[in-house]
Design a protein around this motif. Structure first.
Motif: not given
Length: 441
Positions: A396-401
């Motif tokens: 999920r953090a990668s999508e936000a990133f």
């Protein structure tokens, strides 16, 4: 049989927005008349009812520039096909639209009529449709800084069918589907020419961090990717594709793109698919020493150093559900500790650890950049800060990133270990309980 048919009919009537004829004739106006209304002090609201890719910055056919009118919110009329009345009402609230304000819509005539009807059914009465193409708008259009990295399904279809679309790759390209585990769904159907990456080959136990650089380099080489190869990624749920995007950017691939809406967008457009697997036959040298951009992935020590900075200079962002953030649940059956990194700000996410509704439109494309920026800003997460995103293990953090990258944010990273690795060490400070956005300003 009659009972079954009646039940099905009832379900169809209640499962999507009605397209009944509008209760009053459609009012039309020109962009010049809209500008005149904007110059007055009375408030009004503007809805861009086109595809979100055009809103983001992709030019429509026969149009030189893309983007949207400043202040316009995006509601693609096609979303109405999948929204029931309650979901549509929630969407309108989330867009902060008011039924008593004059409302202007611009998109194709048929889409404008569909959305006008739906809005009239929700009590919107002062509705006006712009009856000109956006080419006739003479003001400045707003586009996301890196909209080219978030590609429409139509662009990708043009690319793989040899039509040389605008913003085409300059040094060759690879299309890659990224999923966890063996290629079960990929072998049933995938985008023509797409290669496959199992996330087990790019993540390592025990924390599901990135594999070591040598192993990552081997995966990249086996895909035939050099530092100057354009890589277009997609997934059934784009979180896994965004995870690999983060790794490729860390490695040094200069042009990493994500299919906006992932497999859903391709499937909804009914573009051709294939089922035979594709392989890159000859590994290639990357051409640069990996990593070129080590700043895109950070570890626990770097997170701690970030948290020592003043709160207005940094954001360690929890891209997790609210129950995860306040410590009601860990979000995963294999992660036992609950809570958040002490000092972390809430970056929103979705309904559970496998969804990102707070970042996505109803068709799974990226939500308006203004909306994402606003939900971050409320928690003092701002583009001039040093921003690190984390979740449970990085997806999920990668999508936000990646969305932050699309928005033009510079000093961004993913905390690779996430809550899983942080919480495993009892010496790392954690917090629980409800806090307000004011607490992180």
């Amino acid at each position: 049989m009659l009972i079954k048919i009646t039940a099905i009919a009832t379900l169809l009537l209640t499962s999507s927005i009605s397209f009944a004829s509008p209760s009053s004739p459609l009012k039309t106006a020109t962009f010049e008349q809209l500008a005149q209304q904007q110059a007055q002090t009375a408030p009004l609201q503007i809805i861009d009812c086109r595809n979100s890719n055009f809103y983001n910055g992709w030019p429509e056919a026969q149009q030189q520039n893309g983007g949207h009118i400043a202040g316009a919110v995006n509601i693609d009329a096609n979303w109405l096909k999948t929204l029931d009345t309650a979901a549509f009402q929630t969407l309108l609230r989330d867009k902060h639209l008011k039924s008593d304000l004059p409302t202007y819509l611009y998109c194709s005539a048929d889409k404008a009529q569909q959305l006008t009807t739906a809005l009239q059914n929700q009590g919107y009465h002062s509705l006006t449709t712009i009856d000109q193409p956006l080419n006739d708008y003479h003001g400045k259009l707003i586009a996301l800084p890196h909209f080219q990295q978030l590609v429409p399904a139509s662009w990708l279809n043009d690319l793989i069918t040899g039509k040389h679309p605008r913003y085409a790759p300059k040094h060759g390209y690879k299309v890659v589907e990224v999923e966890w585990g063996p290629p079960a769904k990929y072998l049933l159907d995938h985008i023509p020419g797409a290669l496959y990456v199992n996330t087990n080959t790019i993540e390592s136990k025990p924390w599901w961090n990135k594999v070591n650089n040598q192993a990552l380099a081997q995966v990249i080489a086996n895909l035939g990717i050099r530092y100057d190869t354009t890589v277009i990624l997609y997934a059934r749920n784009n979180m896994s594709a965004a995870r690999f995007a983060n790794f490729l950017m860390y490695a040094g691939v200069k042009d990493v793109r994500l299919l906006n809406g992932g497999w859903t967008a391709w499937s909804n457009a009914d573009y051709p698919t294939e089922h035979l697997p594709n392989y890159n036959k000859t590994p290639v040298a990357f051409g640069k020493k990996i990593p070129v951009n080590p700043q895109y992935l950070i570890d626990t020590a770097q997170v701690k150093a970030l948290l020592r900075k003043p709160v207005n200079q940094q954001s360690v962002v929890s891209v997790r559900t609210w129950p995860e953030y306040i410590g009601e649940t860990s979000g995963y059956d294999y992660i036992k500790p609950k809570g958040r990194i002490e000092g972390a700000k809430w970056g929103h996410a979705g309904s559970d650890s496998y969804h990102m509704q707070d970042y996505l439109n109803p068709d799974q494309t990226m939500k308006s950049g203004n909306e994402i920026t606003a939900q971050w800003a409320k928690w003092n997460i701002k583009p001039d800060q040093d921003v690190a995103f984390f979740c449970g293990t990085g997806w999920r953090a990668s999508e936000a990133f990646f969305f932050a990258h699309i928005l033009g944010w510079k000093n961004i990273s993913v905390y690779d270990g996430g809550w899983y690795q942080w919480s495993a060490n009892k010496n790392n400070p954690i917090a629980e309980g409800t806090i307000t956005p004011a607490s992180v300003h």
